[in-house]
Design an enzyme around this catalytic site. Structure first.
Site, PDB file in Angstrom:
ATOM      1  N   ARG A 140       0.687  -1.214   0.168  1.00 23.06           N
ATOM      2  CA  ARG A 140       0.007  -0.016  -0.124  1.00 23.06           C
ATOM      3  C   ARG A 140       0.758   1.275   0.047  1.00 23.06           C
ATOM      4  O   ARG A 140       2.008   1.417   0.654  1.00 23.06           O
ATOM      5  CB  ARG A 140      -0.905  -0.085   1.083  1.00 23.06           C
ATOM      6  CG  ARG A 140      -2.156  -1.076   1.080  1.00 23.06           C
ATOM      7  CD  ARG A 140      -2.791  -1.119   2.545  1.00 23.06           C
ATOM      8  NE  ARG A 140      -2.068  -1.453   3.618  1.00 23.06           N
ATOM      9  CZ  ARG A 140      -2.720  -1.588   4.760  1.00 23.06           C
ATOM     10  NH1 ARG A 140      -3.877  -1.590   5.195  1.00 23.06           N
ATOM     11  NH2 ARG A 140      -1.847  -2.284   5.846  1.00 23.06           N
TER      12      ARG A 140
ATOM     13  N   ASP B 282       1.219   5.684   0.085  1.00 23.43           N
ATOM     14  CA  ASP B 282       0.463   6.815   0.682  1.00 23.43           C
ATOM     15  C   ASP B 282       0.228   7.754  -0.270  1.00 23.43           C
ATOM     16  O   ASP B 282       0.574   7.807  -1.541  1.00 23.43           O
ATOM     17  CB  ASP B 282       1.524   7.512   1.773  1.00 23.43           C
ATOM     18  CG  ASP B 282       1.510   6.755   2.924  1.00 23.43           C
ATOM     19  OD1 ASP B 282       0.761   5.787   3.465  1.00 23.43           O
ATOM     20  OD2 ASP B 282       2.689   6.752   3.743  1.00 23.43           O
TER      21      ASP B 282
ATOM     22  N   ARG C 296      10.806   6.489   3.363  1.00 19.55           N
ATOM     23  CA  ARG C 296      10.657   8.122   3.319  1.00 19.55           C
ATOM     24  C   ARG C 296      11.655   8.559   4.615  1.00 19.55           C
ATOM     25  O   ARG C 296      12.116   9.524   4.580  1.00 19.55           O
ATOM     26  CB  ARG C 296       9.486   8.892   3.463  1.00 19.55           C
ATOM     27  CG  ARG C 296       8.559   8.489   2.119  1.00 19.55           C
ATOM     28  CD  ARG C 296       7.255   8.711   2.314  1.00 19.55           C
ATOM     29  NE  ARG C 296       6.570  10.282   2.781  1.00 19.55           N
ATOM     30  CZ  ARG C 296       5.743  10.652   3.248  1.00 19.55           C
ATOM     31  NH1 ARG C 296       4.692   9.829   3.269  1.00 19.55           N
ATOM     32  NH2 ARG C 296       5.488  11.834   3.628  1.00 19.55           N
TER      33      ARG C 296
END
Length: 268
Positions: free
Chosen positions: A53, A55, A200
């Protein structure tokens, strides 16, 4: 004609999506758009499961999904039919029948990401949603030395989001490499699995080290303290790309991207 369990390779520009996962009605997500398109082709409701998944704002070159159907369609028909019903910022690249034990998430042996950093004095309107802009020079050699400490199996508690729901913070990074072409610096990383915001957060730490705001040993220190609050800023989403997932060869999936072979062991 094929039916049963089908895997798809999906590419999307995440700029105008609120992420992958379906949310409340009216929220635009990749999953919602893809399920609506496939349901039209199948002529029955379709639910999809993805490899990883993403963001809001994060892109994918080859997201892998699977779904169940009793509709009889050719592989080409699944691709063309889905794409006719999809918006311009998401497309199905391939369709392939798989065995009933294939699972887009749990069958994956590894996942690969890319993070792109645009290093130049002025911002670029044309690339604002495709890379993260950094106006200061970055020292790639320092960043690569710092990245080397993260390769291998570690507790990545300092690199996971506070809201991460993974049961274990331990992951194995197979490679973490940096390359530079003109004003574009690219971080490439592959692992047996990733925690929420892990890539990230790694990018944010490496950028700080590249600027000279933190020592090269900071990555090693963060692994030892296992404290997310000490690890600095999460890098913005628009530089992040889900590249692909690797699966056991017996599933014979198409592969748009290539990389070094990895052991065929299931990820956590």
């Amino acid at each position: 004609m094929i039916s049963g369990r089908i895997a798809l390779g999906v590419e999307y520009d995440g700029s105008d999506f609120r992420g992958w996962q379906t949310q409340q009605p009216g929220v635009r997500t990749v999953q919602t758009c893809l399920e609506a398109a496939l349901s039209r082709v199948a002529d029955h409701p379709v639910s999809v499961i993805c490899a990883g998944r993403t963001d809001a704002g994060v892109h994918a070159l080859e997201q892998v999904v699977h779904f169940e159907t009793w509709a009889q369609r050719r592989e080409r028909s699944w691709v063309l039919g889905a794409n006719v019903n999809l918006p311009p910022d998401v497309a199905v690249r391939w369709a392939h029948p798989v065995e009933a034990d294939f699972h887009a998430r749990f069958s994956a042996m590894a996942r690969h990401y890319r993070y792109r950093i645009m290093v130049q004095r002025a911002r670029s309107p044309l690339r604002r949603d495709r890379a993260v802009w950094v106006h200061e020079p970055l020292d790639r050699a320092r960043m690569q030395l710092a990245a080397a400490a993260l390769v291998g199996e570690h507790d990545f508690s300092s690199f996971r989001a506070v809201a991460c729901q993974a049961k274990s913070p331990v992951r194995r990074i197979h490679y973490l490499e940096l390359s530079e072409q003109d004003d574009l610096l690219t971080i490439r990383v592959g692992a047996n699995g990733f925690l929420h915001h892990m890539v990230r957060n790694i990018a944010g730490v490496l950028i700080a080290i590249g600027r000279g705001d933190a020592p090269v040993d900071w990555t090693r220190e963060l692994l030892e303290v296992r404290d997310r609050t000490l690890a600095g800023v999460t890098a913005p989403p628009q530089g992040l790309y889900f590249v692909r997932a690797d699966y056991p060869s017996r599933f014979d999936l198409p592969q748009l991207e290539t990389a070094s072979p990895l052991p065929e062991s299931t990820a956590d």
